[in-house]
Write a protein that holds these residues in place. Structure first.
Motif, PDB file in Angstrom:
ATOM      1  N   ASN A  22       0.585   5.278   1.107  1.00  0.00           N
ATOM      2  CA  ASN A  22      -0.398   6.634   1.277  1.00  0.00           C
ATOM      3  C   ASN A  22      -0.374   7.757   0.407  1.00  0.00           C
TER       4      ASN A  22
ATOM      5  N   GLN B 229      -5.516  10.616  -2.010  1.00  0.00           N
ATOM      6  CA  GLN B 229      -4.311  11.545  -2.276  1.00  0.00           C
ATOM      7  C   GLN B 229      -4.281  11.851  -3.615  1.00  0.00           C
TER       8      GLN B 229
ATOM      9  N   SER C  21      -3.118   6.695  -2.404  1.00  0.00           N
ATOM     10  CA  SER C  21      -4.417   6.206  -2.056  1.00  0.00           C
ATOM     11  C   SER C  21      -5.245   6.957  -2.764  1.00  0.00           C
ATOM     12  N   LYS C  22      -6.537   6.613  -2.808  1.00  0.00           N
ATOM     13  CA  LYS C  22      -7.467   7.178  -3.759  1.00  0.00           C
ATOM     14  C   LYS C  22      -7.715   8.887  -3.431  1.00  0.00           C
TER      15      LYS C  22
ATOM     16  N   GLY D  39       0.864  -1.409  -0.106  1.00  0.00           N
ATOM     17  CA  GLY D  39      -0.030  -0.067  -0.108  1.00  0.00           C
ATOM     18  C   GLY D  39       0.854   1.316  -0.129  1.00  0.00           C
TER      19      GLY D  39
END
Length: 150
Positions: free
Chosen positions: A138, A144, A141-142, A136
């Motif tokens: 950060n 961001q 992310s969707k 993953g």
């Protein structure tokens, strides 16, 4: 009126880029961990998690070469916390199949989009690789990505 249409067009381009990057990241993460222990059901989310939370079978750290010259493979045999033996197979990172070539092309395409959008190339590469390893990211992310492309 023309300025308003240009603004909508730019917003749509940003949204399209976001959707393209997000969809690509999901494809690149396919096939990675998690691995589940058949003995206790413990799930190891990433290779790092697997190595850190299992123990080696013997002094060789449980590593052995397997497969042929066409598709080099390393098997890592480890013991789950419950004592059940588990094996992770790590293929040559550079798959030369049609799917492997498509994945590499997609990786380069996503890297270009993120770089052109202003993310430093090294950072973009590192974050995409995290997603591919199942760790993953950060930054990717969707939420961001929506901020990045808005």
């Amino acid at each position: 009126m023309l300025e308003s249409e240009d603004k909508k067009s730019e917003e749509q381009k940003s949204e399209d880029k976001f959707e393209e990057v997000f969809a690509g990241l999901k494809v690149l993460a396919e096939g990675a961990f998690p691995k589940e222990c058949s003995g206790c059901g413990r799930v190891y989310d990433t290779l790092e998690d697997f190595v850190e939370n299992t123990s080696p079978v013997d002094s060789s750290q449980g590593l052995k070469e397997a497969g042929g010259a066409v598709k080099p493979l390393i098997e890592m045999s480890r013991l789950c916390e419950c004592g059940t033996g588990m094996t992770a197979q790590c293929e040559d990172r550079r798959a030369h199949s049609a799917l492997g070539l498509k994945r590499r092309d997609l990786f380069e395409h996503l890297l270009s989009i993120l770089s052109e959008g202003g993310m430093p190339r090294g950072m973009a590469k590192s974050e995409i690789l995290k997603v591919m390893r199942g760790e993953g990211s950060n930054l990717l992310s969707k939420e961001q990505l929506q901020r990045f492309f808005s």
